[in-house]
Design a protein around this motif. Structure first.
Motif, PDB file in Angstrom:
ATOM      1  N   HIS A  45       1.037  -1.319   0.056  1.00  0.00           N
ATOM      2  CA  HIS A  45      -0.114  -0.190   0.329  1.00  0.00           C
ATOM      3  C   HIS A  45       0.958   1.252  -0.061  1.00  0.00           C
ATOM      4  O   HIS A  45       1.861   1.369   0.872  1.00  0.00           O
ATOM      5  CB  HIS A  45      -0.997  -0.039   1.128  1.00  0.00           C
ATOM      6  CG  HIS A  45      -1.681  -1.300   1.303  1.00  0.00           C
ATOM      7  ND1 HIS A  45      -2.847  -1.472   0.686  1.00  0.00           N
ATOM      8  CD2 HIS A  45      -1.601  -2.361   2.283  1.00  0.00           C
ATOM      9  CE1 HIS A  45      -3.483  -2.358   1.282  1.00  0.00           C
ATOM     10  NE2 HIS A  45      -2.886  -3.126   2.070  1.00  0.00           N
ATOM     11  N   ILE A  46       0.516   2.221  -0.815  1.00  0.00           N
ATOM     12  CA  ILE A  46       1.288   3.533  -0.825  1.00  0.00           C
ATOM     13  C   ILE A  46       0.577   4.615  -0.344  1.00  0.00           C
ATOM     14  O   ILE A  46       1.000   5.750  -0.111  1.00  0.00           O
ATOM     15  CB  ILE A  46       1.865   3.886  -2.090  1.00  0.00           C
ATOM     16  CG1 ILE A  46       0.645   3.938  -3.260  1.00  0.00           C
ATOM     17  CG2 ILE A  46       2.927   2.649  -2.534  1.00  0.00           C
ATOM     18  CD1 ILE A  46       1.183   4.504  -4.443  1.00  0.00           C
ATOM     19  N   GLU A  47      -0.600   4.523  -0.011  1.00  0.00           N
ATOM     20  CA  GLU A  47      -1.608   5.476   0.916  1.00  0.00           C
ATOM     21  C   GLU A  47      -1.444   6.755   0.558  1.00  0.00           C
ATOM     22  O   GLU A  47      -1.280   7.804   1.186  1.00  0.00           O
ATOM     23  CB  GLU A  47      -1.009   5.311   2.374  1.00  0.00           C
ATOM     24  CG  GLU A  47      -1.422   3.978   3.004  1.00  0.00           C
ATOM     25  CD  GLU A  47      -2.993   3.563   2.871  1.00  0.00           C
ATOM     26  OE1 GLU A  47      -3.653   4.486   3.258  1.00  0.00           O
ATOM     27  OE2 GLU A  47      -3.150   2.363   3.107  1.00  0.00           O
ATOM     28  N   GLY A  48      -1.670   7.092  -1.016  1.00  0.00           N
ATOM     29  CA  GLY A  48      -1.689   8.522  -1.257  1.00  0.00           C
ATOM     30  C   GLY A  48      -0.273   9.171  -1.644  1.00  0.00           C
ATOM     31  O   GLY A  48      -0.398  10.390  -1.898  1.00  0.00           O
ATOM     32  N   LEU A  49       0.532   8.280  -1.955  1.00  0.00           N
ATOM     33  CA  LEU A  49       1.903   8.886  -2.349  1.00  0.00           C
ATOM     34  C   LEU A  49       1.813   8.998  -3.731  1.00  0.00           C
ATOM     35  O   LEU A  49       1.199   8.502  -4.629  1.00  0.00           O
ATOM     36  CB  LEU A  49       2.862   7.830  -2.011  1.00  0.00           C
ATOM     37  CG  LEU A  49       4.414   8.256  -2.323  1.00  0.00           C
ATOM     38  CD1 LEU A  49       5.020   9.135  -1.276  1.00  0.00           C
ATOM     39  CD2 LEU A  49       5.344   6.975  -2.292  1.00  0.00           C
TER      40      LEU A  49
END
Length: 145
Positions: A45-49
């Motif tokens: 998951h990169i959560e909005g990067l």
């Protein structure tokens, strides 16, 4: 040679456009001729990067996120980030990658650790396994808050 009003205005307009272009390049942190190399970081998951997000090595800005893509294998889907690092930023074996927030507004960035003291330097193109960020929404749901 006498300058006409039109020539004076033309010189002024060109000067202003050149100054505006120079300021845009400085503020935008463009890196046309800067030396460096690329490494890969893998996350679930990169959560909005986003692309062009800063990359910090031990707290010092050392590069940017150049690109992102999905990696599909037989059992899972991952995100692979291509990190463009400055030539002076060296990583050793055991380096780790994290996605963190900068400030209250939540701008995302990638934090790298330098790796093991006795480890060898990683060559360009090396893969770093990232530690996924904590999802606070899932914590709240699982915690029953």
């Amino acid at each position: 040679m006498k300058l006409t009003n039109e020539m004076k205005i033309g010189v002024l307009v060109v000067s202003v456009l050149a100054a505006l272009g120079a300021l845009t390049m400085k503020v935008g942190n463009f890196q046309f001729l800067k030396k460096g190399y690329e490494v890969k970081a893998s996350f679930y998951h990169i959560e909005g990067l986003g692309e062009s997000a800063p990359v910090l090595l031990n707290g010092l800005e050392a590069g940017i996120v150049k690109s992102m893509r999905f990696i599909y294998d037989e059992h899972e889907t991952k995100m692979e980030l291509i990190l463009r690092l400055d030539d002076t930023a060296k990583l050793r074996e055991g380096a780790e990658a994290y996605i963190k927030n900068k400030g209250f507004l939540g701008e995302k960035y990638v934090e790298l650790t330098a790796g093991d003291r006795d480890g060898k330097f990683l060559p360009p193109g090396s893969l770093i396994i990232g530690q996924d960020p904590v999802d606070f929404d899932q914590l709240v749901v699982k915690g029953g808050l």
